[in-house]
Scaffold this motif. Sequence first.
Motif, PDB file in Angstrom:
ATOM      1  N   MET A   7       0.807  -1.205   0.000  1.00  0.00           N
ATOM      2  CA  MET A   7       0.000   0.000   0.000  1.00  0.00           C
ATOM      3  C   MET A   7       0.848   1.266   0.000  1.00  0.00           C
ATOM      4  O   MET A   7       1.829   1.381   0.731  1.00  0.00           O
ATOM      5  N   THR A   8       0.450   2.229  -0.843  1.00  0.00           N
ATOM      6  CA  THR A   8       1.026   3.570  -0.797  1.00  0.00           C
ATOM      7  C   THR A   8       0.041   4.474  -0.073  1.00  0.00           C
ATOM      8  O   THR A   8      -1.115   4.592  -0.477  1.00  0.00           O
ATOM      9  N   VAL A   9       0.514   5.093   0.996  1.00  0.00           N
ATOM     10  CA  VAL A   9      -0.337   5.900   1.861  1.00  0.00           C
ATOM     11  C   VAL A   9       0.087   7.360   1.798  1.00  0.00           C
ATOM     12  O   VAL A   9       1.239   7.694   2.079  1.00  0.00           O
ATOM     13  N   VAL A  10      -0.849   8.227   1.430  1.00  0.00           N
ATOM     14  CA  VAL A  10      -0.620   9.666   1.499  1.00  0.00           C
ATOM     15  C   VAL A  10      -0.823  10.092   2.956  1.00  0.00           C
ATOM     16  O   VAL A  10      -1.860   9.790   3.550  1.00  0.00           O
ATOM     17  N   ALA A  51      -4.324  16.830  -6.381  1.00  0.00           N
ATOM     18  CA  ALA A  51      -4.278  15.688  -7.297  1.00  0.00           C
ATOM     19  C   ALA A  51      -2.879  15.088  -7.378  1.00  0.00           C
ATOM     20  O   ALA A  51      -2.718  13.857  -7.406  1.00  0.00           O
ATOM     21  N   GLN A  52      -1.865  15.931  -7.426  1.00  0.00           N
ATOM     22  CA  GLN A  52      -0.501  15.427  -7.512  1.00  0.00           C
ATOM     23  C   GLN A  52      -0.144  14.570  -6.305  1.00  0.00           C
ATOM     24  O   GLN A  52       0.549  13.548  -6.434  1.00  0.00           O
ATOM     25  N   ALA A  53      -0.635  14.963  -5.129  1.00  0.00           N
ATOM     26  CA  ALA A  53      -0.348  14.200  -3.921  1.00  0.00           C
ATOM     27  C   ALA A  53      -1.118  12.879  -3.885  1.00  0.00           C
ATOM     28  O   ALA A  53      -0.610  11.868  -3.394  1.00  0.00           O
ATOM     29  N   LEU A  54      -2.322  12.872  -4.436  1.00  0.00           N
ATOM     30  CA  LEU A  54      -3.202  11.710  -4.305  1.00  0.00           C
ATOM     31  C   LEU A  54      -3.058  10.686  -5.420  1.00  0.00           C
ATOM     32  O   LEU A  54      -3.222   9.481  -5.181  1.00  0.00           O
ATOM     33  N   SER A  86     -12.391  10.159  -6.646  1.00  0.00           N
ATOM     34  CA  SER A  86     -12.409  10.290  -8.104  1.00  0.00           C
ATOM     35  C   SER A  86     -11.097   9.842  -8.730  1.00  0.00           C
ATOM     36  O   SER A  86     -11.062   9.441  -9.899  1.00  0.00           O
ATOM     37  N   LEU A  87     -10.019   9.898  -7.951  1.00  0.00           N
ATOM     38  CA  LEU A  87      -8.698   9.483  -8.435  1.00  0.00           C
ATOM     39  C   LEU A  87      -8.379   8.031  -8.065  1.00  0.00           C
ATOM     40  O   LEU A  87      -7.268   7.556  -8.290  1.00  0.00           O
ATOM     41  N   GLY A  88      -9.342   7.345  -7.472  1.00  0.00           N
ATOM     42  CA  GLY A  88      -9.147   5.940  -7.128  1.00  0.00           C
ATOM     43  C   GLY A  88      -8.592   5.694  -5.740  1.00  0.00           C
ATOM     44  O   GLY A  88      -8.276   4.555  -5.389  1.00  0.00           O
ATOM     45  N   VAL A  89      -8.482   6.756  -4.931  1.00  0.00           N
ATOM     46  CA  VAL A  89      -7.985   6.600  -3.564  1.00  0.00           C
ATOM     47  C   VAL A  89      -9.200   6.536  -2.644  1.00  0.00           C
ATOM     48  O   VAL A  89      -9.668   7.542  -2.123  1.00  0.00           O
ATOM     49  N   ARG A  90      -9.709   5.343  -2.444  1.00  0.00           N
ATOM     50  CA  ARG A  90     -10.969   5.187  -1.714  1.00  0.00           C
ATOM     51  C   ARG A  90     -10.757   5.013  -0.207  1.00  0.00           C
ATOM     52  O   ARG A  90     -11.654   5.322   0.578  1.00  0.00           O
TER      53      ARG A  90
END
Length: 277
Positions: A7-10, A51-54, A86-90
């Motif tokens: 997993m990549t976590v912001v 968006a760039q971060a997510l 919307s960017l797939g980060v649910r």
Amino acid sequence: MTRKTDMTVVVTGASGRTGSRVARAAQAAGLTVRPATRAQGFDWADRSTWAQALRGADAAYLVHPGDVGSAAATRAVGLLAHEAVSLGVRRLVLLSARGEEQARPTEEALRESAADWTVVQAAWFMQNFSEGPLVEGLRLGGELVFPGGEVREPFIDVRDIADVVVAVLLAGDRYVGKAVDVSGPRLLTFGEAVAEIAKATGRELTYKPVPPRAYGEYLAGLGVPDEEVELLVEVFETLLDGRNSHLSDGVQRVLGREPRDFADFAAQAAAAGTWRA
């Protein structure tokens, strides 16, 4: 499907009190951490930076830099959550405040985003005594001036919050759609907490309770904006009324262990010279 350990976590606020610990705990668990701070070009107040971060991440830890009960936090968390989805980060985990009614609109904004959400509702941080605005009074003046009265609080170590956040992310769907209430292992008044810090440091330290409105005037004198002062006064008048004077078992349920004790926190922070004049 992405494996949990891939997993990549912001991590928003990755240089702050909770975010820095979440980042370290996530890295220790083998997750890939993407810090979202101003130094990395992320700004809660600038939607063009989100968006760039997510993009391309699997999950995000959300902690707003203002009080979670502010209108700014409600709006920003809601908008960011929708953009993340919307960017797939649910998979989103929000840090909220235990017992703070003003925080409920922000929690609702997250729920309305269609994210796979979890809210971690945390008690008052132990690290509020060692990091941030309260530490200077203890360090320089030997006194904590604060509107906590004699209310008893179940102070929690932010390292436990971080461990819970990471465990929740690694638990698949177990905590999706749930609020996890976390506290420390015992109740202390602010005066008792200062006494434990005094014992750990060997210094004479005192606690001076003041009314919330008087504390608000103090914050205004420090340059805190009027709108923020009014919110904080309202929060202190309600949150510190004894509603949190009970323990919760969120840490035990999620981590399978007891939360860290205030005395251990104080001893470690004192050994690091936190309150040395």
